[in-house]
Write a protein that holds these residues in place. Structure first.
Motif, PDB file in Angstrom:
ATOM      1  N   THR A 152       0.826  -1.214   0.000  1.00 25.54           N
ATOM      2  CA  THR A 152       0.000   0.000   0.000  1.00 25.54           C
ATOM      3  C   THR A 152       0.858   1.261   0.000  1.00 25.54           C
ATOM      4  O   THR A 152       0.354   2.345  -0.317  1.00 25.54           O
ATOM      5  N   THR A 153       2.145   1.143   0.341  1.00 18.91           N
ATOM      6  CA  THR A 153       3.024   2.312   0.276  1.00 18.91           C
ATOM      7  C   THR A 153       3.311   2.709  -1.174  1.00 18.91           C
ATOM      8  O   THR A 153       3.815   3.807  -1.426  1.00 18.91           O
ATOM      9  N   LEU A 154       2.998   1.828  -2.107  1.00 20.85           N
ATOM     10  CA  LEU A 154       3.138   2.177  -3.524  1.00 20.85           C
ATOM     11  C   LEU A 154       2.015   3.096  -3.983  1.00 20.85           C
ATOM     12  O   LEU A 154       2.164   3.834  -4.961  1.00 20.85           O
ATOM     13  N   GLY A 155       0.873   3.027  -3.305  1.00 21.48           N
ATOM     14  CA  GLY A 155      -0.289   3.815  -3.691  1.00 21.48           C
ATOM     15  C   GLY A 155      -1.560   3.066  -3.363  1.00 21.48           C
ATOM     16  O   GLY A 155      -1.578   1.835  -3.264  1.00 21.48           O
ATOM     17  N   THR A 156      -2.638   3.802  -3.196  1.00 22.98           N
ATOM     18  CA  THR A 156      -3.936   3.200  -2.886  1.00 22.98           C
ATOM     19  C   THR A 156      -5.023   3.710  -3.827  1.00 22.98           C
ATOM     20  O   THR A 156      -6.205   3.688  -3.476  1.00 22.98           O
ATOM     21  N   ASP A 157      -4.622   4.169  -5.005  1.00 23.89           N
ATOM     22  CA  ASP A 157      -5.600   4.694  -5.955  1.00 23.89           C
ATOM     23  C   ASP A 157      -5.385   4.130  -7.354  1.00 23.89           C
ATOM     24  O   ASP A 157      -5.741   4.766  -8.352  1.00 23.89           O
ATOM     25  N   PHE A 158      -4.816   2.931  -7.446  1.00 25.95           N
ATOM     26  CA  PHE A 158      -4.586   2.340  -8.758  1.00 25.95           C
ATOM     27  C   PHE A 158      -5.917   1.938  -9.396  1.00 25.95           C
ATOM     28  O   PHE A 158      -6.848   1.504  -8.705  1.00 25.95           O
ATOM     29  N   LEU A 159      -5.979   2.091 -10.704  1.00 24.56           N
ATOM     30  CA  LEU A 159      -7.151   1.639 -11.449  1.00 24.56           C
ATOM     31  C   LEU A 159      -6.977   0.231 -11.988  1.00 24.56           C
ATOM     32  O   LEU A 159      -7.956  -0.420 -12.357  1.00 24.56           O
ATOM     33  N   ALA A 160      -5.734  -0.233 -12.051  1.00 25.22           N
ATOM     34  CA  ALA A 160      -5.479  -1.589 -12.546  1.00 25.22           C
ATOM     35  C   ALA A 160      -4.256  -2.153 -11.850  1.00 25.22           C
ATOM     36  O   ALA A 160      -3.254  -1.452 -11.654  1.00 25.22           O
ATOM     37  N   VAL A 161      -4.357  -3.423 -11.460  1.00 24.51           N
ATOM     38  CA  VAL A 161      -3.227  -4.174 -10.916  1.00 24.51           C
ATOM     39  C   VAL A 161      -3.060  -5.414 -11.783  1.00 24.51           C
ATOM     40  O   VAL A 161      -3.962  -6.252 -11.858  1.00 24.51           O
ATOM     41  N   HIS A 162      -1.928  -5.496 -12.447  1.00 20.11           N
ATOM     42  CA  HIS A 162      -1.636  -6.626 -13.326  1.00 20.11           C
ATOM     43  C   HIS A 162      -0.687  -7.565 -12.603  1.00 20.11           C
ATOM     44  O   HIS A 162       0.413  -7.162 -12.209  1.00 20.11           O
ATOM     45  N   CYS A 163      -1.104  -8.827 -12.417  1.00 19.97           N
ATOM     46  CA  CYS A 163      -0.310  -9.803 -11.670  1.00 19.97           C
ATOM     47  C   CYS A 163       0.045 -10.976 -12.576  1.00 19.97           C
ATOM     48  O   CYS A 163      -0.835 -11.540 -13.244  1.00 19.97           O
ATOM     49  N   ASN A 164       1.307 -11.337 -12.552  1.00 20.18           N
ATOM     50  CA  ASN A 164       1.785 -12.497 -13.302  1.00 20.18           C
ATOM     51  C   ASN A 164       2.662 -13.354 -12.389  1.00 20.18           C
ATOM     52  O   ASN A 164       3.867 -13.496 -12.600  1.00 20.18           O
ATOM     53  N   PRO A 165       2.045 -13.940 -11.340  1.00 21.70           N
ATOM     54  CA  PRO A 165       2.865 -14.686 -10.371  1.00 21.70           C
ATOM     55  C   PRO A 165       3.357 -16.008 -10.942  1.00 21.70           C
ATOM     56  O   PRO A 165       2.649 -16.660 -11.722  1.00 21.70           O
ATOM     57  N   PRO A 166       4.563 -16.420 -10.578  1.00 23.78           N
ATOM     58  CA  PRO A 166       5.055 -17.746 -10.982  1.00 23.78           C
ATOM     59  C   PRO A 166       4.435 -18.813 -10.080  1.00 23.78           C
ATOM     60  O   PRO A 166       4.902 -19.070  -8.979  1.00 23.78           O
ATOM     61  N   TRP A 167       3.384 -19.422 -10.547  1.00 24.20           N
ATOM     62  CA  TRP A 167       2.599 -20.329  -9.714  1.00 24.20           C
ATOM     63  C   TRP A 167       3.345 -21.625  -9.411  1.00 24.20           C
ATOM     64  O   TRP A 167       4.128 -22.122 -10.223  1.00 24.20           O
ATOM     65  N   ALA A 168       3.034 -22.172  -8.240  1.00 26.46           N
ATOM     66  CA  ALA A 168       3.577 -23.472  -7.849  1.00 26.46           C
ATOM     67  C   ALA A 168       2.653 -24.563  -8.367  1.00 26.46           C
ATOM     68  O   ALA A 168       1.978 -25.252  -7.599  1.00 26.46           O
ATOM     69  N   ALA A 169       2.598 -24.689  -9.691  1.00 28.08           N
ATOM     70  CA  ALA A 169       1.764 -25.700 -10.341  1.00 28.08           C
ATOM     71  C   ALA A 169       2.657 -26.799 -10.892  1.00 28.08           C
ATOM     72  O   ALA A 169       3.788 -26.537 -11.320  1.00 28.08           O
ATOM     73  N   PRO A 170       2.187 -28.048 -10.898  1.00 27.82           N
ATOM     74  CA  PRO A 170       2.999 -29.148 -11.423  1.00 27.82           C
ATOM     75  C   PRO A 170       3.395 -28.909 -12.881  1.00 27.82           C
ATOM     76  O   PRO A 170       2.573 -28.554 -13.712  1.00 27.82           O
ATOM     77  N   LEU A 171       4.673 -29.080 -13.175  1.00 26.02           N
ATOM     78  CA  LEU A 171       5.213 -28.951 -14.526  1.00 26.02           C
ATOM     79  C   LEU A 171       4.965 -27.566 -15.118  1.00 26.02           C
ATOM     80  O   LEU A 171       4.851 -27.408 -16.336  1.00 26.02           O
ATOM     81  N   ASN A 172       4.874 -26.549 -14.275  1.00 20.50           N
ATOM     82  CA  ASN A 172       4.666 -25.189 -14.751  1.00 20.50           C
ATOM     83  C   ASN A 172       5.931 -24.701 -15.461  1.00 20.50           C
ATOM     84  O   ASN A 172       7.025 -24.752 -14.882  1.00 20.50           O
ATOM     85  N   PRO A 173       5.841 -24.229 -16.705  1.00 24.34           N
ATOM     86  CA  PRO A 173       7.043 -23.745 -17.398  1.00 24.34           C
ATOM     87  C   PRO A 173       7.748 -22.602 -16.680  1.00 24.34           C
ATOM     88  O   PRO A 173       8.956 -22.411 -16.851  1.00 24.34           O
ATOM     89  N   ASP A 174       7.007 -21.826 -15.871  1.00 27.42           N
ATOM     90  CA  ASP A 174       7.611 -20.714 -15.147  1.00 27.42           C
ATOM     91  C   ASP A 174       8.343 -21.153 -13.881  1.00 27.42           C
ATOM     92  O   ASP A 174       9.039 -20.348 -13.256  1.00 27.42           O
TER      93      ASP A 174
END
Length: 283
Positions: free
Chosen positions: A83-105
């Protein structure tokens, strides 16, 4: 040998005189020239990709570094008070590297960890765009609903090889051939202020076919088309000369991730030049 002309072909035509749709036969000759009208410049992504002139890497990096109105940080995302980055964003884009089996990431992020991110404070009246894997799609929707973010749409990226064939990768049950970005909006029934956000209608397709490129960190690079779609949807998110109200989490480190109007945060240890300064207190 030369193909034989087709005898007839049924088509549906509109008759403006009686305002009716009529079925009629049309003679089609496969040897006749086919007139194709190209759209004006710039050609849309649905028609093809534009190959840019070659630019030396040094010049490309310098151009990215010179982009204005971009804040770039490297932080331990799950251990930082975002929240120190800001609290008025209109969009948050998330691309987390998921802990999924055989995930290429090859990631280690769990849905329970995503649930600790205060999206309701970062974008109280905005959108969250999150890339998911098929193993956790339902769980992510449940986690976001608890934060009063409702699912509204999704964008599918069909992954291709350079020869335009589908790029299948291994998975636990069914091969991976695409990625899905879920779009969540703050529930306007509970937060009527979210209705005041200006949305711009766009003709960008919600399904894009693009070649799978690997970033310097070994992850799949998000297509450029996706960022343009988010920026077009929210015209009030950035005005030249301002900070911008677009936030990206788990961005790629380096200059390639820079975009005007965005605050891009890569996951990693805090460095003096990318320090935010404030972390969450752990009990």
């Amino acid at each position: 040998r030369a193909p034989k002309p087709q005898k007839s072909h049924m088509i549906t035509a509109y008759n403006s005189d009686n305002q009716m749709l009529l079925r009629k036969k049309k003679i089609v000759d496969p040897r006749a020239p086919n007139i194709l009208k190209l759209p004006p410049h710039p050609i849309p992504v649905s028609w093809g990709r534009v190959i840019k002139p070659f630019v030396p890497e040094e010049e490309a990096v310098a151009a990215k570094e010179a982009l204005p109105d971009c804040t770039q940080l490297t932080l331990p995302i799950l251990d930082t008070d975002l929240t120190t980055l800001g609290t008025d964003f209109l969009a948050v884009h998330c691309n987390p590297p998921w802990a999924a089996p055989l995930n290429p990431d090859r990631g280690d992020v769990l849905v329970d960890q995503i649930a600790t991110i205060p999206f309701q404070k970062l974008a109280p009246y905005g959108f969250v765009f999150m890339w998911v894997e098929k193993e956790n799609l339902s769980a992510v929707c449940d986690a976001m609903l608890k934060k009063s973010f409702v699912y509204v749409e999704n964008l599918t990226w069909v992954q291709q090889r350079p020869n335009n064939t589908i790029a299948n990768s291994a998975a636990e049950y069914v091969c991976r051939s695409h990625r899905t970005m879920l779009m969540f909006r703050r529930d306007v029934r509970q937060f009527p202020e979210a209705k005041e956000v200006e949305l711009r209608h766009q003709r960008n397709a919600d399904c894009t076919l693009d070649v799978t490129c690997t970033t310097a960190s070994g992850r799949r690079k998000v297509p450029e088309h996706v960022y343009k779609a988010m920026e077009t949807l929210l015209p009030e998110a950035y005005a030249p000369g301002s900070r911008g109200r677009l936030l990206e989490l788990w961005a790629e480190p380096g200059s390639d991730a820079r975009r005007s109007g965005w605050t891009v945060v890569a996951d990693g240890p805090t460095t003096p030049e990318t320090s935010l300064g404030k972390k969450k207190n752990k009990k």
